[in-house]
Design a protein around this motif. Structure first.
Motif, PDB file in Angstrom:
ATOM      1  N   THR A  72      40.519  46.907  27.999  1.00  0.00           N
ATOM      2  CA  THR A  72      39.514  47.412  27.057  1.00  0.00           C
ATOM      3  C   THR A  72      38.089  47.239  27.571  1.00  0.00           C
ATOM      4  O   THR A  72      37.144  47.496  26.832  1.00  0.00           O
ATOM      5  CB  THR A  72      39.630  46.690  25.705  1.00  0.00           C
ATOM      6  OG1 THR A  72      39.493  45.285  25.904  1.00  0.00           O
ATOM      7  CG2 THR A  72      40.972  46.993  25.051  1.00  0.00           C
ATOM      8  N   TYR A  73      37.921  46.795  28.825  1.00  0.00           N
ATOM      9  CA  TYR A  73      36.578  46.584  29.372  1.00  0.00           C
ATOM     10  C   TYR A  73      35.886  47.927  29.553  1.00  0.00           C
ATOM     11  O   TYR A  73      36.294  48.735  30.393  1.00  0.00           O
ATOM     12  CB  TYR A  73      36.682  45.846  30.700  1.00  0.00           C
ATOM     13  CG  TYR A  73      35.408  45.746  31.496  1.00  0.00           C
ATOM     14  CD1 TYR A  73      34.217  45.330  30.891  1.00  0.00           C
ATOM     15  CD2 TYR A  73      35.393  46.046  32.849  1.00  0.00           C
ATOM     16  CE1 TYR A  73      33.054  45.222  31.624  1.00  0.00           C
ATOM     17  CE2 TYR A  73      34.233  45.930  33.596  1.00  0.00           C
ATOM     18  CZ  TYR A  73      33.062  45.528  32.977  1.00  0.00           C
ATOM     19  OH  TYR A  73      31.906  45.430  33.701  1.00  0.00           O
ATOM     20  N   PRO A  74      34.816  48.203  28.787  1.00  0.00           N
ATOM     21  CA  PRO A  74      34.185  49.511  28.883  1.00  0.00           C
ATOM     22  C   PRO A  74      33.150  49.622  29.983  1.00  0.00           C
ATOM     23  O   PRO A  74      32.554  50.690  30.169  1.00  0.00           O
ATOM     24  CB  PRO A  74      33.521  49.654  27.511  1.00  0.00           C
ATOM     25  CG  PRO A  74      33.131  48.263  27.157  1.00  0.00           C
ATOM     26  CD  PRO A  74      34.242  47.392  27.709  1.00  0.00           C
ATOM     27  N   GLY A  75      32.935  48.543  30.736  1.00  0.00           N
ATOM     28  CA  GLY A  75      31.753  48.483  31.577  1.00  0.00           C
ATOM     29  C   GLY A  75      30.593  48.043  30.711  1.00  0.00           C
ATOM     30  O   GLY A  75      30.744  47.307  29.742  1.00  0.00           O
ATOM     31  N   GLY A  76      29.407  48.511  31.038  1.00  0.00           N
ATOM     32  CA  GLY A  76      28.251  48.139  30.245  1.00  0.00           C
ATOM     33  C   GLY A  76      27.907  46.671  30.404  1.00  0.00           C
ATOM     34  O   GLY A  76      28.235  46.033  31.398  1.00  0.00           O
ATOM     35  N   TRP A  77      27.256  46.136  29.385  1.00  0.00           N
ATOM     36  CA  TRP A  77      26.777  44.756  29.396  1.00  0.00           C
ATOM     37  C   TRP A  77      27.341  44.028  28.192  1.00  0.00           C
ATOM     38  O   TRP A  77      27.378  44.572  27.094  1.00  0.00           O
ATOM     39  CB  TRP A  77      25.245  44.715  29.340  1.00  0.00           C
ATOM     40  CG  TRP A  77      24.572  45.517  30.409  1.00  0.00           C
ATOM     41  CD1 TRP A  77      25.114  45.920  31.606  1.00  0.00           C
ATOM     42  CD2 TRP A  77      23.242  46.033  30.389  1.00  0.00           C
ATOM     43  NE1 TRP A  77      24.194  46.626  32.326  1.00  0.00           N
ATOM     44  CE2 TRP A  77      23.031  46.724  31.613  1.00  0.00           C
ATOM     45  CE3 TRP A  77      22.200  45.971  29.465  1.00  0.00           C
ATOM     46  CZ2 TRP A  77      21.830  47.354  31.914  1.00  0.00           C
ATOM     47  CZ3 TRP A  77      21.000  46.590  29.775  1.00  0.00           C
ATOM     48  CH2 TRP A  77      20.816  47.267  30.980  1.00  0.00           C
ATOM     49  N   GLN A  78      27.745  42.774  28.379  1.00  0.00           N
ATOM     50  CA  GLN A  78      28.337  42.001  27.297  1.00  0.00           C
ATOM     51  C   GLN A  78      28.064  40.505  27.451  1.00  0.00           C
ATOM     52  O   GLN A  78      27.689  40.032  28.527  1.00  0.00           O
ATOM     53  CB  GLN A  78      29.843  42.235  27.193  1.00  0.00           C
ATOM     54  CG  GLN A  78      30.624  42.179  28.461  1.00  0.00           C
ATOM     55  CD  GLN A  78      30.570  43.455  29.258  1.00  0.00           C
ATOM     56  OE1 GLN A  78      30.298  43.390  30.452  1.00  0.00           O
ATOM     57  NE2 GLN A  78      30.800  44.615  28.648  1.00  0.00           N
ATOM     58  N   GLU A  79      28.283  39.795  26.348  1.00  0.00           N
ATOM     59  CA  GLU A  79      28.156  38.336  26.290  1.00  0.00           C
ATOM     60  C   GLU A  79      29.485  37.715  26.709  1.00  0.00           C
ATOM     61  O   GLU A  79      30.543  38.100  26.205  1.00  0.00           O
ATOM     62  CB  GLU A  79      27.831  37.936  24.860  1.00  0.00           C
ATOM     63  CG  GLU A  79      27.372  36.517  24.704  1.00  0.00           C
ATOM     64  CD  GLU A  79      25.876  36.474  24.448  1.00  0.00           C
ATOM     65  OE1 GLU A  79      25.319  35.379  24.454  1.00  0.00           O
ATOM     66  OE2 GLU A  79      25.283  37.549  24.249  1.00  0.00           O
ATOM     67  N   VAL A  80      29.428  36.749  27.631  1.00  0.00           N
ATOM     68  CA  VAL A  80      30.626  36.033  28.061  1.00  0.00           C
ATOM     69  C   VAL A  80      30.581  34.623  27.486  1.00  0.00           C
ATOM     70  O   VAL A  80      29.622  33.882  27.691  1.00  0.00           O
ATOM     71  CB  VAL A  80      30.726  36.006  29.593  1.00  0.00           C
ATOM     72  CG1 VAL A  80      31.854  35.074  30.039  1.00  0.00           C
ATOM     73  CG2 VAL A  80      30.950  37.405  30.144  1.00  0.00           C
ATOM     74  N   LEU A  81      31.627  34.256  26.757  1.00  0.00           N
ATOM     75  CA  LEU A  81      31.740  32.936  26.132  1.00  0.00           C
ATOM     76  C   LEU A  81      33.154  32.786  25.573  1.00  0.00           C
ATOM     77  O   LEU A  81      33.664  33.741  24.987  1.00  0.00           O
ATOM     78  CB  LEU A  81      30.726  32.797  24.985  1.00  0.00           C
ATOM     79  CG  LEU A  81      30.691  31.436  24.306  1.00  0.00           C
ATOM     80  CD1 LEU A  81      29.621  30.549  24.961  1.00  0.00           C
ATOM     81  CD2 LEU A  81      30.465  31.552  22.826  1.00  0.00           C
ATOM     82  N   PRO A  82      33.801  31.647  25.722  1.00  0.00           N
ATOM     83  CA  PRO A  82      33.383  30.437  26.426  1.00  0.00           C
ATOM     84  C   PRO A  82      33.990  30.318  27.820  1.00  0.00           C
ATOM     85  O   PRO A  82      33.866  29.268  28.448  1.00  0.00           O
ATOM     86  CB  PRO A  82      33.943  29.337  25.526  1.00  0.00           C
ATOM     87  CG  PRO A  82      35.247  29.926  25.053  1.00  0.00           C
ATOM     88  CD  PRO A  82      34.993  31.412  24.894  1.00  0.00           C
ATOM     89  N   ASN A  83      34.625  31.392  28.286  1.00  0.00           N
ATOM     90  CA  ASN A  83      35.365  31.330  29.555  1.00  0.00           C
ATOM     91  C   ASN A  83      34.828  32.386  30.509  1.00  0.00           C
ATOM     92  O   ASN A  83      34.931  33.579  30.230  1.00  0.00           O
ATOM     93  CB  ASN A  83      36.859  31.573  29.305  1.00  0.00           C
ATOM     94  CG  ASN A  83      37.687  31.391  30.565  1.00  0.00           C
ATOM     95  OD1 ASN A  83      37.696  30.320  31.144  1.00  0.00           O
ATOM     96  ND2 ASN A  83      38.380  32.442  30.991  1.00  0.00           N
TER      97      ASN A  83
END
Length: 334
Positions: A72-83
């Motif tokens: 489901t990773y669309p690319g773009g920019w996202q917040e990574v937490l907690p791993n």
């Protein structure tokens, strides 16, 4: 409900791949955020009609039953937490690649909706760890810069570790070979211990090396500040020793590009990731030309237990709140 306005700063509710989304826009920028995962799927420099984000050819919003990150990773920019990085298990909690926030539905509330400024507050509560994130995205009239103010809350009475990062991936048509990455003086390079795409890698093991010219496995040298051509080896390195948190990624001829600023006392590392078509199998199939330049609290991309072991993981005491301010904007005339 957002005001109906087509001038100055404005907000719009919409959908992206069937998922709810919100658009922040002014004369200079259009920013679209998919609320399923809070992925920024558009950061469009309207002067040039040029989107800076990289979109995965298999882009899908994470709707419905849980799926793996790369499904489901669309690319773009996202917040990574907690791993950060590879799937891992932390204190009994199984964590997927870059989980948990990338797969959760975020709540959205309007904070400001005027001609001079628009802002929304996004919030999400993790499921397998006791962490809550709230962030305000703010866009002011006439400015080509998105400002983000964040809070990370440990809702448990016990201490919890985390990896916290901004997963900013750039691609075509914005990104081209020869683009330059500029950083503060004194930055050092820590290579990842193992190749990301065996047997290829761009940087020799060892280090730390002074930015930007570092050795290659064959005894040569490579300038990491220059975006490589398509087909160059895949790799990831970790940059540290920031006197100030900022970088620029820009066209060397016009100086048009992007500038990111952040609090390096909270996110002291910068992950520099290249996937330029060398990976011929899942998940890229030779189709990706993408560079990630990603402020992070911790390293490496082996998952949270590795960051705990090397002492780089964030520690939030019971009930503690950590804050982070950062921004991203277009630079140069283009």
């Amino acid at each position: 409900m957002v005001a109906r306005r087509n001038w100055g700063a404005r907000l719009r509710e919409t959908t992206w791949d069937g998922a709810p989304a919100v658009v922040l826009e002014n004369e200079r920028l259009r920013v679209t955020v998919c609320l399923a995962g809070a992925h920024v799927v558009e950061f469009n420099d309207k002067r040039r009609d040029l989107d800076l984000v990289w979109l995965n050819p298999n882009a899908r919003a994470p709707i419905g039953a849980p799926a793996g990150f790369f499904d489901t990773y669309p690319g773009g920019w996202q917040e990574v937490l907690p791993n950060g990085g590879a799937p891992a298990r932390y204190r009994g909690a199984p964590l997927d690649q870059h989980a948990e926030l990338v797969g959760l539905r975020w709540d959205c509330a309007v904070v400001a909706d005027g001609e001079s400024e628009v802002a929304v507050r996004l919030s999400a509560r993790c499921v397998r760890t006791p962490l809550l994130v709230r962030k305000v995205l703010r866009l002011r009239r006439g400015q080509a810069r998105l400002v983000v103010e964040e809070e990370l809350v440990n809702e448990a009475p016990v201490a919890v570790h985390a990896m916290w990062g901004q997963h900013l991936a750039y691609g075509a048509p914005f990104l081209r070979p020869g683009y330059r990455i500029r950083l503060p003086e004194g930055v050092c390079v820590l290579p990842h211990p193992e190749p990301i795409n065996p047997p290829d890698r761009a940087v020799a093991a060892g280090g730390p090396y002074p930015w930007p010219v570092v050795p290659t496995p064959d005894g040569g040298r490579v300038d990491l500040s220059v975006v490589p051509d398509r087909g160059a080896p895949s790799d990831i390195v970790y940059l540290t020793e920031f006197s100030a948190g900022w970088y620029e990624l820009a066209d060397p001829d016009s100086a048009a590009g992007v500038r990111v600023e952040w609090d390096a006392s909270v996110l002291p590392y910068l992950w520099l990731w290249h996937e330029l078509g060398a990976s011929r199998d899942h998940p890229w199939w030779g189709r990706a030309y993408v560079v990630g330049v990603e402020p992070f609290s911790s390293y490496p991309t082996d998952g949270l237990p590795g960051a705990v072991d090397n002492g780089s993981a964030l520690t939030l005491e019971g009930g503690q709140t950590r804050t982070l301010a950062w921004s991203i904007g277009v630079i140069g005339d283009g």
